[in-house]
Design a protein around this motif. Structure first.
Motif, short mmCIF file in Angstrom:
data_model
loop_
_atom_site.label_atom_id
_atom_site.label_comp_id
_atom_site.label_asym_id
_atom_site.label_seq_id
_atom_site.Cartn_x
_atom_site.Cartn_y
_atom_site.Cartn_z
N TYR A 115 0.83 -1.21 0.00
CA TYR A 115 0.00 0.00 0.00
C TYR A 115 0.86 1.25 0.00
N LEU A 116 1.99 1.22 0.77
CA LEU A 116 2.79 2.43 0.90
C LEU A 116 3.57 2.73 -0.38
N LEU A 117 4.01 1.70 -1.09
CA LEU A 117 4.68 1.95 -2.37
C LEU A 117 3.76 2.71 -3.32
N VAL A 118 2.54 2.25 -3.46
CA VAL A 118 1.63 2.90 -4.41
C VAL A 118 1.21 4.28 -3.91
N LEU A 119 0.93 4.41 -2.62
CA LEU A 119 0.59 5.73 -2.08
C LEU A 119 1.75 6.70 -2.29
N ALA A 120 2.97 6.25 -2.02
CA ALA A 120 4.14 7.11 -2.21
C ALA A 120 4.26 7.56 -3.66
N ASP A 121 4.04 6.65 -4.60
CA ASP A 121 4.15 7.00 -6.01
C ASP A 121 3.10 8.04 -6.40
N CYS A 122 1.90 7.90 -5.86
CA CYS A 122 0.85 8.90 -6.13
C CYS A 122 1.23 10.26 -5.56
N LEU A 123 1.80 10.25 -4.37
CA LEU A 123 2.22 11.52 -3.75
C LEU A 123 3.36 12.16 -4.52
N ILE A 124 4.24 11.33 -5.07
CA ILE A 124 5.33 11.86 -5.89
C ILE A 124 4.76 12.60 -7.10
N GLN A 125 3.76 12.03 -7.74
CA GLN A 125 3.15 12.64 -8.92
C GLN A 125 2.44 13.96 -8.58
N LEU A 126 2.03 14.10 -7.33
CA LEU A 126 1.29 15.30 -6.91
C LEU A 126 2.14 16.23 -6.05
N LYS A 127 3.43 15.98 -5.99
CA LYS A 127 4.26 16.67 -4.99
C LYS A 127 4.35 18.18 -5.19
N GLU A 128 4.14 18.66 -6.40
CA GLU A 128 4.19 20.11 -6.61
C GLU A 128 3.10 20.83 -5.83
N ASN A 129 2.08 20.10 -5.42
CA ASN A 129 0.98 20.70 -4.65
C ASN A 129 1.17 20.58 -3.15
N ILE A 130 2.24 19.89 -2.72
CA ILE A 130 2.43 19.61 -1.29
C ILE A 130 3.38 20.64 -0.69
N PRO A 131 2.91 21.43 0.29
CA PRO A 131 3.75 22.47 0.89
C PRO A 131 4.62 21.92 2.02
N GLY A 132 5.43 20.95 1.71
CA GLY A 132 6.28 20.34 2.74
C GLY A 132 6.97 19.11 2.20
N THR A 133 7.47 18.30 3.11
CA THR A 133 8.25 17.12 2.74
C THR A 133 7.65 15.88 3.37
N ILE A 134 7.66 14.79 2.63
CA ILE A 134 7.17 13.50 3.13
C ILE A 134 8.31 12.49 3.02
N LYS A 135 8.63 11.84 4.13
CA LYS A 135 9.65 10.79 4.12
C LYS A 135 8.94 9.43 4.22
N ILE A 136 9.24 8.58 3.27
CA ILE A 136 8.65 7.24 3.22
C ILE A 136 9.68 6.27 3.81
N VAL A 137 9.33 5.66 4.93
CA VAL A 137 10.27 4.78 5.63
C VAL A 137 9.88 3.33 5.39
N HIS A 138 10.63 2.65 4.54
CA HIS A 138 10.46 1.21 4.34
C HIS A 138 11.44 0.52 5.29
N GLN A 139 10.92 -0.03 6.35
CA GLN A 139 11.78 -0.49 7.45
C GLN A 139 11.94 -2.01 7.49
N HIS A 140 13.15 -2.43 7.72
CA HIS A 140 13.50 -3.83 7.88
C HIS A 140 13.28 -4.27 9.32
N ALA A 141 13.28 -5.58 9.55
CA ALA A 141 13.50 -6.19 10.87
C ALA A 141 12.61 -5.70 11.99
N GLU A 142 11.31 -5.57 11.75
CA GLU A 142 10.44 -5.23 12.88
C GLU A 142 10.29 -6.40 13.84
N GLU A 143 10.37 -7.61 13.31
CA GLU A 143 10.02 -8.80 14.09
C GLU A 143 11.11 -9.26 15.06
#
Length: 399
Positions: A115-143
């Motif tokens: 879900y986050l990969l696709v959401l991130a890609d959509c946000l990238i396409q719309l980023k010119e409208n975003i007044p700030g920064t979004i960091k997408i954290v794909h994290q290893h080893a939660e378990e």
């Protein structure tokens, strides 16, 4: 902006499902997720973002989406999804079941990543409208402790983040239902191991030995008084002995035994109280039985604390989805499971909330970490839209 983003996500629902199924087929254990990390990195190739790889103590990937509005950097938020799997032999009949023997996505991290990969890609396409920064954290080893979150925080890559958000799919609710808990929401966890050293001997002559099993058995009984007699009755604490290695011959007095256990608690005050009591009992056993005890005591993940003000903000954001992609938003009880997202929340205000994902037409849903665990894949679009509404509201774009 909201209509556009929601339509984009809706159109890519099948892609989210396909990504989830690919990852489900190719699970990798904590700290060994090299191919999963490569898949994530390849997804962002050619996109107008900054990609940091091998963040922290493993394969984490952090993607920075810088919005438009030159000269006005604005606030920074982070969205996190974990991508490791578990050492479980999958027992489902899914056509996309794990191809890696003894390894399974039995906790939904494949769905989180999809879900986050696709959401991130959509946000990238719309980023010119975003007044700030979004960091997408794909994290290893939660378990697997020490986990990946702590090291990502310590890397400094999130030092400029103002708020952070994460979700988890759970089968205790239908797709379309979202759950939250303000304040302490999930338990902290501690691992302990004891090696009790006595004196071995013949079973017929206990006076010439010093039985480590007797001392270990006393410890098992004594630590149960910590919760029942040392914690406030309205507080939550659990102490479990998961392993007692005392196997030997029936007529031999063991000279040493090893025990391993697990502690859960809902706040740092009780963590410290249980810690002190277990150490006190260990010292007492050494004095009482004349044995020596080597104690390993490791606080793995802290209790997860959702900032109340940010939680209220998230719930208000999600209200916009009621009647669209959401059927219900409910407060849920505290959970005694642990989650290393808690490390982010120690440093950054934020919220970790839950997405209902009970498989359809299933009388009995298997809970996370079960070899037959599965989700309703429709819940992944719910997750994407829920987090999208949180992001849009944060940047005041939800109109």
């Amino acid at each position: 902006m909201r209509t556009k983003l929601m339509n984009m996500l809706q159109e890519r629902k099948d892609e989210i499902t396909q990504i989830r199924r690919h990852l489900h087929e190719h699970p990798e254990l904590s700290f060994h997720e090299a191919e999963t990390a490569k898949f994530i990195q390849d997804f962002y190739k050619g996109k107008d973002v900054e990609v940091a790889t091998e963040v922290g103590n493993g394969h984490a990937v952090v993607v920075t989406i810088k919005g438009g509005k030159p000269g006005k950097p604005g606030k920074t938020i982070a969205l996190r999804a974990d991508f490791d799997a578990l050492p479980i032999e999958e027992q489902t009949d899914l056509p996309f079941k794990s191809k890696n023997p003894g390894v399974m996505h039995a906790c939904g991290h494949d769905g989180h990543t999809a879900y986050l990969l696709v959401l991130a890609d959509c946000l990238i396409q719309l980023k010119e409208n975003i007044p700030g920064t979004i960091k997408i954290v794909h994290q290893h080893a939660e378990e697997t402790p020490p986990g990946g979150a702590k090291s990502v925080v310590e890397s400094g890559i999130l030092d400029d983040v103002d708020q952070i958000f994460g979700i988890h799919v759970f089968p205790f609710g239908e797709s379309g239902q979202v759950y939250y808990h303000s304040g302490y929401a999930m338990a902290g966890r501690t691992y302990f191991k004891l090696k009790i050293q006595g004196v071995g001997g013949h079973g017929s002559s206990p006076h010439m030995a010093n039985d480590a099993i007797v001392a270990g058995a006393y410890f098992v009984t004594a630590i149960q008084t910590v919760v029942s007699r040392r914690l406030n009755p309205f507080d939550t604490g659990v102490i479990t002995i998961g392993s007692f290695d005392g196997k030997g011959s029936f007529n031999v007095i063991k000279d040493a035994v090893e025990l391993e256990g697990d502690v859960r608690y809902m706040n740092t005050e009780n963590r410290d109280k249980i810690d002190a009591e277990i150490h006190r009992i260990v010292s007492g056993i050494e004095a009482m039985f004349g044995v020596s005890v080597e104690l390993t005591y490791t606080n793995d993940y802290p209790p997860l604390y959702n900032d109340p003000a940010v939680t209220e903000q998230v719930v208000a954001s999600l209200q916009k989805g009621l009647g669209e992609y959401l059927t219900d938003i409910s407060m849920y009880d505290m959970l005694s499971g642990s989650e290393d997202f808690a490390y982010y929340l120690q440093k950054i205000p934020g919220v970790f909330f839950y997405i209902g994902a009970k498989p359809k037409n299933t009388p009995h849903a298997y809970f996370n970490h079960h070899p037959k665990f599965d989700i309703d894949e429709d819940a992944l679009l719910v997750a994407a839209k829920s987090v999208a509404d949180v992001v849009l509201d944060y940047f005041k774009l939800n109109g």
